[in-house]
Design an enzyme around this catalytic site. Structure first.
Site, PDB file in Angstrom:
ATOM      1  N   ASP A  71     -12.182  97.264  71.308  1.00 34.80           N
ATOM      2  CA  ASP A  71     -12.114  97.003  69.872  1.00 34.80           C
ATOM      3  C   ASP A  71     -11.878  95.504  69.734  1.00 34.80           C
ATOM      4  OD1 ASP A  71     -11.419  96.568  67.271  1.00 34.80           O
ATOM      5  OD2 ASP A  71      -9.792  98.055  67.223  1.00 34.80           O
ATOM      6  N   ASN A  98     -21.603  88.769  68.662  1.00 34.69           N
ATOM      7  CA  ASN A  98     -22.624  89.473  67.881  1.00 34.69           C
ATOM      8  C   ASN A  98     -22.064  90.672  67.123  1.00 34.69           C
ATOM      9  OD1 ASN A  98     -25.456  90.638  67.320  1.00 34.69           O
ATOM     10  ND2 ASN A  98     -24.459  92.238  68.532  1.00 34.69           N
ATOM     11  N   TYR A 164     -17.949  90.711  53.833  1.00 38.63           N
ATOM     12  CA  TYR A 164     -18.961  90.330  54.838  1.00 38.63           C
ATOM     13  C   TYR A 164     -19.398  88.881  54.646  1.00 38.63           C
ATOM     14  CZ  TYR A 164     -23.364  90.768  57.511  1.00 38.63           C
ATOM     15  OH  TYR A 164     -24.392  90.611  58.413  1.00 38.63           O
ATOM     16  N   LYS A 168     -18.755  85.776  57.223  1.00 35.79           N
ATOM     17  CA  LYS A 168     -19.865  85.034  57.830  1.00 35.79           C
ATOM     18  C   LYS A 168     -19.774  83.547  57.491  1.00 35.79           C
ATOM     19  CE  LYS A 168     -21.835  88.495  59.925  1.00 35.79           C
ATOM     20  NZ  LYS A 168     -21.827  88.569  61.394  1.00 35.79           N
TER      21      LYS A 168
HETATM   22  C1  BGC Z   1     -27.246  92.265  56.762  1.00 37.51           C
HETATM   23  C2  BGC Z   1     -28.429  93.144  56.466  1.00 37.51           C
HETATM   24  C3  BGC Z   1     -29.217  92.547  55.308  1.00 37.51           C
HETATM   25  C4  BGC Z   1     -29.549  91.101  55.551  1.00 37.51           C
HETATM   26  C5  BGC Z   1     -30.244  90.441  54.386  1.00 37.51           C
HETATM   27  C6  BGC Z   1     -27.733  90.866  57.002  1.00 37.51           C
HETATM   28  O1  BGC Z   1     -26.679  90.020  57.308  1.00 37.51           O
HETATM   29  O2  BGC Z   1     -26.565  92.767  57.904  1.00 37.51           O
HETATM   30  O3  BGC Z   1     -27.977  94.445  56.144  1.00 37.51           O
HETATM   31  O4  BGC Z   1     -30.426  93.273  55.154  1.00 37.51           O
HETATM   32  O5  BGC Z   1     -28.383  90.385  55.830  1.00 37.51           O
HETATM   33  O6  BGC Z   1     -29.573  90.658  53.176  1.00 37.51           O
END
Ligand code: BGC
Length: 266
Positions: A71, A98, A164, A168
Protein backbone atom coordinates in the site's frame (compact mmCIF):
# COMPACT_ATOMS: atom_id res chain seq x y z
CA UNK A 1 19.22 5.13 -35.49
CA UNK A 2 19.70 5.43 -31.74
CA UNK A 3 17.75 2.86 -29.75
CA UNK A 4 16.48 3.18 -26.19
CA UNK A 5 18.85 1.15 -24.04
CA UNK A 6 18.11 0.45 -20.37
CA UNK A 7 20.44 -2.53 -20.09
CA UNK A 8 21.41 -3.19 -16.50
CA UNK A 9 19.00 -0.62 -15.04
CA UNK A 10 16.77 -1.74 -12.18
CA UNK A 11 13.34 -0.14 -12.38
CA UNK A 12 10.40 -0.08 -9.99
CA UNK A 13 7.07 0.78 -11.61
CA UNK A 14 4.35 1.27 -9.03
CA UNK A 15 0.91 0.04 -10.02
CA UNK A 16 2.26 -2.12 -12.81
CA UNK A 17 -0.21 -5.01 -12.70
CA UNK A 18 -2.42 -3.18 -15.23
CA UNK A 19 -2.86 -0.09 -17.37
CA UNK A 20 -0.06 2.38 -17.95
CA UNK A 21 2.17 0.76 -15.35
CA UNK A 22 2.01 -2.58 -17.06
CA UNK A 23 2.84 -1.06 -20.46
CA UNK A 24 5.78 0.82 -18.94
CA UNK A 25 7.09 -2.29 -17.19
CA UNK A 26 6.94 -4.13 -20.52
CA UNK A 27 8.68 -1.31 -22.41
CA UNK A 28 11.44 -1.03 -19.81
CA UNK A 29 12.07 -4.78 -19.90
CA UNK A 30 12.10 -4.71 -23.72
CA UNK A 31 14.79 -2.02 -23.49
CA UNK A 32 16.88 -4.28 -21.24
CA UNK A 33 15.90 -3.17 -17.72
CA UNK A 34 15.20 -5.46 -14.80
CA UNK A 35 11.75 -4.62 -13.52
CA UNK A 36 10.19 -4.69 -10.07
CA UNK A 37 6.45 -5.04 -10.61
CA UNK A 38 4.35 -3.51 -7.86
CA UNK A 39 0.68 -4.15 -7.08
CA UNK A 40 -1.60 -3.03 -4.31
CA UNK A 41 -2.46 -5.97 -2.12
CA UNK A 42 -2.53 -9.73 -1.85
CA UNK A 43 -6.22 -9.35 -0.93
CA UNK A 44 -7.04 -8.93 -4.63
CA UNK A 45 -6.21 -12.40 -5.98
CA UNK A 46 -6.75 -11.48 -9.65
CA UNK A 47 -4.50 -8.45 -9.36
CA UNK A 48 -1.84 -10.47 -7.57
CA UNK A 49 -1.93 -13.11 -10.28
CA UNK A 50 -1.69 -10.45 -13.01
CA UNK A 51 1.38 -8.95 -11.29
CA UNK A 52 3.07 -12.29 -10.78
CA UNK A 53 2.37 -13.42 -14.35
CA UNK A 54 3.79 -10.14 -15.65
CA UNK A 55 6.95 -10.52 -13.56
CA UNK A 56 7.37 -14.07 -14.82
CA UNK A 57 6.97 -12.98 -18.44
CA UNK A 58 9.41 -10.06 -18.09
CA UNK A 59 12.13 -11.93 -16.23
CA UNK A 60 15.10 -13.57 -17.90
CA UNK A 61 17.06 -16.47 -16.40
CA UNK A 62 20.06 -14.20 -15.78
CA UNK A 63 17.86 -11.27 -14.68
CA UNK A 64 14.63 -12.32 -12.97
CA UNK A 65 11.84 -9.82 -12.41
CA UNK A 66 9.80 -9.83 -9.20
CA UNK A 67 6.33 -8.70 -8.08
CA UNK A 68 5.68 -7.03 -4.73
CA UNK A 69 2.48 -5.97 -2.95
CA UNK A 70 2.43 -2.70 -0.98
CA UNK A 71 0.00 0.00 0.00
CA UNK A 72 2.01 2.98 -1.23
CA UNK A 73 0.00 5.33 0.97
CA UNK A 74 1.52 3.61 4.01
CA UNK A 75 5.10 4.70 4.76
CA UNK A 76 5.99 1.47 6.59
CA UNK A 77 4.80 -0.67 3.66
CA UNK A 78 6.85 1.44 1.26
CA UNK A 79 9.90 0.95 3.47
CA UNK A 80 9.37 -2.83 3.33
CA UNK A 81 8.88 -2.68 -0.44
CA UNK A 82 12.24 -0.98 -0.93
CA UNK A 83 13.94 -3.38 1.48
CA UNK A 84 12.64 -6.28 -0.61
CA UNK A 85 13.94 -4.61 -3.78
CA UNK A 86 17.36 -4.12 -2.13
CA UNK A 87 17.40 -7.82 -1.31
CA UNK A 88 16.36 -9.01 -4.79
CA UNK A 89 17.93 -6.40 -7.07
CA UNK A 90 20.72 -4.89 -4.96
CA UNK A 91 19.61 -1.33 -5.68
CA UNK A 92 17.38 0.82 -7.85
CA UNK A 93 18.13 3.04 -10.84
CA UNK A 94 14.65 4.07 -12.01
CA UNK A 95 11.48 4.76 -10.04
CA UNK A 96 8.21 5.33 -11.85
CA UNK A 97 5.54 6.74 -9.55
CA UNK A 98 2.61 5.50 -11.58
CA UNK A 99 0.11 4.01 -9.11
CA UNK A 100 -2.87 6.27 -8.69
CA UNK A 101 -6.62 6.51 -8.32
CA UNK A 102 -9.03 9.19 -9.45
CA UNK A 103 -11.64 8.55 -6.75
CA UNK A 104 -15.42 8.79 -6.99
CA UNK A 105 -17.01 11.79 -8.66
CA UNK A 106 -18.18 14.35 -6.07
CA UNK A 107 -18.17 18.12 -6.03
CA UNK A 108 -16.28 19.67 -3.14
CA UNK A 109 -19.50 20.59 -1.34
CA UNK A 110 -20.80 17.01 -1.60
CA UNK A 111 -17.53 15.23 -1.02
CA UNK A 112 -16.67 12.87 1.80
CA UNK A 113 -13.49 14.04 3.57
CA UNK A 114 -12.21 10.49 4.04
CA UNK A 115 -12.55 9.76 0.32
CA UNK A 116 -10.83 13.05 -0.58
CA UNK A 117 -7.98 12.22 1.79
CA UNK A 118 -7.56 8.73 0.31
CA UNK A 119 -6.95 10.19 -3.16
CA UNK A 120 -4.33 12.58 -1.78
CA UNK A 121 -2.70 9.78 0.20
CA UNK A 122 -2.38 7.46 -2.81
CA UNK A 123 -1.63 10.03 -5.52
CA UNK A 124 0.64 12.44 -3.62
CA UNK A 125 1.90 10.91 -0.37
CA UNK A 126 2.53 7.58 -2.14
CA UNK A 127 4.94 9.14 -4.68
CA UNK A 128 6.56 11.10 -1.85
CA UNK A 129 7.19 7.96 0.25
CA UNK A 130 8.56 6.11 -2.78
CA UNK A 131 10.73 9.01 -3.98
CA UNK A 132 12.17 9.45 -0.50
CA UNK A 133 13.24 5.81 -0.38
CA UNK A 134 14.52 5.88 -3.96
CA UNK A 135 16.61 9.03 -3.46
CA UNK A 136 18.26 7.56 -0.38
CA UNK A 137 19.54 4.81 -2.66
CA UNK A 138 20.28 6.94 -5.73
CA UNK A 139 22.12 9.85 -4.08
CA UNK A 140 25.10 7.76 -2.85
CA UNK A 141 25.42 6.24 -6.36
CA UNK A 142 25.04 9.64 -8.05
CA UNK A 143 22.70 8.10 -10.59
CA UNK A 144 18.99 7.66 -11.06
CA UNK A 145 15.75 8.75 -12.66
CA UNK A 146 12.42 9.40 -10.98
CA UNK A 147 9.46 9.64 -13.32
CA UNK A 148 6.16 10.82 -11.88
CA UNK A 149 2.98 10.10 -13.79
CA UNK A 150 0.74 13.11 -13.39
CA UNK A 151 -2.13 13.86 -15.78
CA UNK A 152 -3.42 16.62 -18.01
CA UNK A 153 -5.28 17.44 -14.78
CA UNK A 154 -2.10 18.89 -13.35
CA UNK A 155 -3.12 21.74 -15.73
CA UNK A 156 -6.83 21.31 -16.50
CA UNK A 157 -9.40 21.67 -13.71
CA UNK A 158 -11.81 18.73 -13.52
CA UNK A 159 -15.25 19.16 -11.98
CA UNK A 160 -15.97 16.47 -9.39
CA UNK A 161 -12.35 15.40 -9.13
CA UNK A 162 -10.82 18.16 -7.04
CA UNK A 163 -8.73 15.75 -4.95
CA UNK A 164 -7.28 14.12 -8.07
CA UNK A 165 -6.51 17.40 -9.84
CA UNK A 166 -5.01 18.84 -6.64
CA UNK A 167 -2.84 15.76 -6.12
CA UNK A 168 -1.61 15.85 -9.72
CA UNK A 169 -0.81 19.57 -9.58
CA UNK A 170 1.00 18.87 -6.31
CA UNK A 171 2.91 16.01 -7.90
CA UNK A 172 4.01 18.39 -10.65
CA UNK A 173 5.52 20.84 -8.17
CA UNK A 174 6.99 17.93 -6.20
CA UNK A 175 8.69 16.85 -9.45
CA UNK A 176 10.23 20.26 -10.02
CA UNK A 177 11.34 20.69 -6.42
CA UNK A 178 13.01 17.27 -6.27
CA UNK A 179 14.67 17.92 -9.62
CA UNK A 180 16.13 21.11 -8.20
CA UNK A 181 17.34 19.30 -5.06
CA UNK A 182 19.25 16.57 -6.91
CA UNK A 183 20.10 17.96 -10.37
CA UNK A 184 23.79 18.23 -9.49
CA UNK A 185 23.86 14.70 -8.08
CA UNK A 186 23.33 12.78 -11.30
CA UNK A 187 19.61 12.28 -10.72
CA UNK A 188 16.85 13.45 -13.02
CA UNK A 189 13.25 13.93 -11.90
CA UNK A 190 10.55 14.25 -14.53
CA UNK A 191 6.85 13.92 -15.10
CA UNK A 192 4.65 12.67 -17.90
CA UNK A 193 1.14 14.11 -18.08
CA UNK A 194 -0.97 11.53 -19.91
CA UNK A 195 -4.23 12.61 -21.44
CA UNK A 196 -7.10 10.16 -21.87
CA UNK A 197 -5.47 6.78 -22.33
CA UNK A 198 -7.50 3.57 -22.70
CA UNK A 199 -6.86 1.88 -19.35
CA UNK A 200 -9.04 0.45 -16.56
CA UNK A 201 -9.13 3.86 -14.78
CA UNK A 202 -11.53 5.28 -17.38
CA UNK A 203 -13.23 2.08 -18.60
CA UNK A 204 -16.67 3.44 -17.71
CA UNK A 205 -16.09 6.29 -20.18
CA UNK A 206 -14.72 4.35 -23.16
CA UNK A 207 -17.35 1.65 -22.67
CA UNK A 208 -20.12 4.24 -23.06
CA UNK A 209 -20.48 5.54 -26.66
CA UNK A 210 -21.94 8.92 -25.65
CA UNK A 211 -19.27 9.52 -23.00
CA UNK A 212 -16.53 8.42 -25.41
CA UNK A 213 -17.78 10.84 -28.09
CA UNK A 214 -17.73 13.66 -25.56
CA UNK A 215 -14.20 12.73 -24.47
CA UNK A 216 -12.91 12.40 -28.06
CA UNK A 217 -14.07 15.96 -28.70
CA UNK A 218 -11.74 17.14 -25.96
CA UNK A 219 -8.73 15.63 -27.75
CA UNK A 220 -7.26 17.44 -30.77
CA UNK A 221 -6.33 14.11 -32.39
CA UNK A 222 -9.88 12.89 -31.77
CA UNK A 223 -9.01 9.55 -30.21
CA UNK A 224 -7.93 8.01 -26.91
CA UNK A 225 -4.27 7.16 -26.47
CA UNK A 226 -2.96 3.64 -26.03
CA UNK A 227 -0.78 2.61 -23.07
CA UNK A 228 2.19 1.88 -25.36
CA UNK A 229 2.12 5.53 -26.47
CA UNK A 230 2.93 6.52 -22.89
CA UNK A 231 5.32 3.61 -22.32
CA UNK A 232 7.63 4.51 -25.21
CA UNK A 233 7.98 8.06 -23.91
CA UNK A 234 8.61 6.80 -20.37
CA UNK A 235 11.38 4.49 -21.62
CA UNK A 236 12.96 7.36 -23.54
CA UNK A 237 12.81 9.75 -20.56
CA UNK A 238 14.30 7.10 -18.27
CA UNK A 239 17.16 6.46 -20.70
CA UNK A 240 20.38 8.34 -21.32
CA UNK A 241 18.90 9.68 -24.57
CA UNK A 242 17.11 12.14 -22.27
CA UNK A 243 20.23 12.88 -20.19
CA UNK A 244 19.75 16.67 -20.33
CA UNK A 245 16.04 16.75 -19.43
CA UNK A 246 14.99 17.28 -15.83
CA UNK A 247 12.36 19.09 -13.75
CA UNK A 248 9.70 19.29 -16.40
CA UNK A 249 6.42 17.65 -17.41
CA UNK A 250 5.97 16.24 -20.87
CA UNK A 251 2.32 16.11 -21.94
CA UNK A 252 1.46 12.99 -23.93
CA UNK A 253 -2.15 13.75 -24.61
CA UNK A 254 -3.01 13.79 -28.32
CA UNK A 255 -3.41 17.54 -28.02
CA UNK A 256 -5.81 17.78 -25.09
CA UNK A 257 -3.89 20.77 -23.78
CA UNK A 258 -4.11 22.77 -27.02
CA UNK A 259 -7.77 23.69 -26.52
CA UNK A 260 -9.26 21.86 -29.52
CA UNK A 261 -12.51 23.81 -29.01
CA UNK A 262 -10.69 26.86 -30.36
CA UNK A 263 -10.47 25.33 -33.84
CA UNK A 264 -13.63 27.35 -34.31
CA UNK A 265 -15.13 30.39 -32.71
CA UNK A 266 -13.37 32.45 -30.12
C1 BGC B 1 -7.89 10.36 -15.93
C2 BGC B 1 -8.80 9.77 -16.96
C3 BGC B 1 -9.33 10.89 -17.86
C4 BGC B 1 -8.22 11.74 -18.40
C5 BGC B 1 -8.70 12.91 -19.21
C6 BGC B 1 -6.82 11.16 -16.62
O1 BGC B 1 -5.94 11.70 -15.70
O2 BGC B 1 -7.32 9.32 -15.15
O3 BGC B 1 -9.87 9.10 -16.32
O4 BGC B 1 -10.04 10.31 -18.94
O5 BGC B 1 -7.43 12.22 -17.35
O6 BGC B 1 -9.68 13.66 -18.54
Amino acid sequence: MMGIDLTGRRALVTGSSSGLGRAMAEAFAAAGARVAVHYRSTRDAADQKAAQDLATSLGRPDAPAHAYPADISNAAEVESLFAAIDRDFGGLDILVNNAGIDGAHATCAESDPAAWETVIRVDLLGPYYCARQALRRMIPKKRGVILNITSVHEFIPWEGYSAYASAKAGLSMFTKTLAQEVADQGIRVLAIAPGAIETPINRSVWNDPAALKDLDQKIAMGRLGQPREIASVAAFLASDLASYITGTTLAVDGGMLIYPDFRHGG
